[in-house]
Design a protein around this motif. Structure first.
Motif, PDB file in Angstrom:
ATOM      1  N   UNK A 140      -8.178   5.946   2.930  1.00 44.93           N
ATOM      2  CA  UNK A 140      -8.647   7.131   2.232  1.00 44.93           C
ATOM      3  C   UNK A 140      -8.519   8.432   2.997  1.00 44.93           C
ATOM      4  N   UNK A 141      -8.131   8.384   4.261  1.00 44.96           N
ATOM      5  CA  UNK A 141      -7.969   9.601   5.072  1.00 44.96           C
ATOM      6  C   UNK A 141      -6.480   9.952   5.149  1.00 44.96           C
ATOM      7  N   UNK A 182       0.851  -1.187   0.000  1.00 46.16           N
ATOM      8  CA  UNK A 182       0.000   0.000   0.000  1.00 46.16           C
ATOM      9  C   UNK A 182       0.888   1.240   0.000  1.00 46.16           C
ATOM     10  N   UNK A 183       0.395   2.319  -0.573  1.00 51.50           N
ATOM     11  CA  UNK A 183       1.121   3.592  -0.582  1.00 51.50           C
ATOM     12  C   UNK A 183       0.712   4.373   0.660  1.00 51.50           C
TER      13      UNK A 183
END
Length: 178
Positions: free
Chosen positions: A153-154, A145-146
């Motif tokens: 999403x936050x 994941x980046x």
């Protein structure tokens, strides 16, 4: 020594051994040679299967670590500790997370295994004299994941929330000491 005193001394020894193992994992995750060295006796040897040698050679191998593995995190589970006369045989469960940079992408992998440590008590302190890593399983979880984008999403409100092998915010939290 009374029975209760011996029992309490054994509990203290086991706790000091657990702390030694935990600080070693912290040192490895942060590539901190001082923390790693403090967990081992100077003449200690390590055998990780991928690497086998003395403490100085191990430090040269693990610090600063491979640029292809920018992040690691070791989760320690239960330790079985058999106290002997001035030594201890210790088996500690470990899950180790590794972010691997292949040059084209970053991938997440986890290894499950056990540390077999022979610890020795000298001048009242416990350190590892010999470590062997046993590998039980490994899982490649695919693309990483980046984390620069935040979580679910936050976005993060600062740049200190994600872990780093070097420059980790928890080092400042502890005042540069552990």
């Amino acid at each position: 020594m009374s029975g209760l005193t011996e029992e309490l001394a054994g509990l203290l020894d086991r706790e000091r051994i657990r702390e030694c193992v935990a600080l070693l994992a912290r040192g490895e995750d942060r590539r901190d040679a001082g923390l790693i060295r403090a967990a081992f006796w100077p003449e200690a040897t390590v055998d990780y299967g991928l690497f086998q040698g003395d403490l100085d050679a191990y430090l040269d191998w693990v610090v600063p670590g491979s640029p292809a593995i920018p992040v690691t995190q070791h989760f320690l589970g239960q330790s079985v500790i058999k106290l002997l006369d001035g030594t201890a045989l210790v088996e500690t469960q470990v899950l180790s997370y590794h972010r691997i940079d292949t040059g084209e992408e970053e991938r997440d992998a986890v290894i499950g295994g056990r540390y077999l440590d022979r610890a020795e008590k000298r001048d009242g302190g416990w350190r590892i004299a010999r470590r062997t890593m046993l590998y039980d399983w490994q899982q490649d979880f695919g693309l990483s994941a980046d984390w620069s984008k935040g979580v679910m999403g936050a976005p993060f409100s600062g740049d200190h929330y994600t872990g780093r092998a070097v420059g980790d915010h928890s080092t400042a939290f502890f005042g540069g000491r552990t």
